[in-house]
Enzyme design. Structure first.
Site, PDB file in Angstrom:
ATOM      1  N   VAL A  48      26.053  67.753 -49.760  1.00 21.13           N
ATOM      2  CA  VAL A  48      25.602  67.070 -50.971  1.00 21.13           C
ATOM      3  C   VAL A  48      26.614  66.007 -51.384  1.00 21.13           C
ATOM      4  O   VAL A  48      26.242  64.903 -51.788  1.00 21.13           O
ATOM      5  CB  VAL A  48      25.345  68.078 -52.115  1.00 21.13           C
ATOM      6  N   CYS A  49      27.890  66.318 -51.276  1.00 20.52           N
ATOM      7  CA  CYS A  49      28.925  65.343 -51.648  1.00 20.52           C
ATOM      8  C   CYS A  49      28.880  64.123 -50.739  1.00 20.52           C
ATOM      9  O   CYS A  49      29.030  62.982 -51.200  1.00 20.52           O
ATOM     10  CB  CYS A  49      30.309  65.992 -51.608  1.00 20.52           C
ATOM     11  N   MET A  50      28.646  64.350 -49.471  1.00 20.23           N
ATOM     12  CA  MET A  50      28.561  63.221 -48.541  1.00 20.23           C
ATOM     13  C   MET A  50      27.295  62.406 -48.801  1.00 20.23           C
ATOM     14  O   MET A  50      27.322  61.175 -48.732  1.00 20.23           O
ATOM     15  CB  MET A  50      28.672  63.709 -47.104  1.00 20.23           C
TER      16      MET A  50
END
Length: 155
Positions: A48-50
């Site tokens: 999700v962060c990427m």
């Protein structure tokens, strides 16, 4: 508890790492010059962060046109952040809040996140050219992304 709209954003200096070395980024250096978008995220290299970082990368021109500097912030080391930035071709700085002081000042530090203490919540802040908080958003659900249209609308 995140910061209230209209309050003066806490100043900070954090490290970013590029192939040229470690550099300091200070929030107040932008005062009077540009708006700032701060995107706190839990961990480098997580899906999700990427996805969030790549979404911003692909739309950075829109932020430039709105006179906004964008920074990603996590408690990861600047060396891990640099590896992620290189791997994903990120075109905006990632700032290391390794000591967790900025996440705490902004009220977005998990006490416990899947067994890890002191991890940044997924959060977004818009800091005006005057240095005040124009938007403050944070989620206890690490899979929930900020509303980027709302961020741009505030800019």
């Amino acid at each position: 508890m995140t910061l209230d709209i209209g309050t003066i954003a806490p100043d900070f200096t954090l490290k970013t790492k590029t192939p040229d070395g470690l550099n300091d980024i200070t929030l107040s250096e932008h005062k009077g010059e540009s708006n700032v978008v701060l995107l706190f995220f839990p961990f480098a290299f997580t899906s999700v962060c990427m996805a969030e970082a790549c979404s911003v990368r692909d739309d950075l021109k829109a932020y430039d046109e709105l006179n906004a500097k964008v920074y990603g912030i996590s408690v990861d080391s600047p060396f891990a952040q640099e590896a992620m930035a290189i791997k994903e071709g990120l075109n905006f700085p990632l700032l290391s809040d390794f000591n967790k002081e900025v996440s705490q000042k902004y009220g977005v530090l998990y006490e416990d996140f899947i067994g890890f203490q002191g991890v940044s919540k997924r959060s977004a802040f818009v800091i005006s050219k005057e240095g005040t908080v124009a938007l403050a958003w944070s989620s206890d659900d690490p899979k929930q992304l900020p509303d980027f249209a709302q961020i741009k609308g505030v800019l």
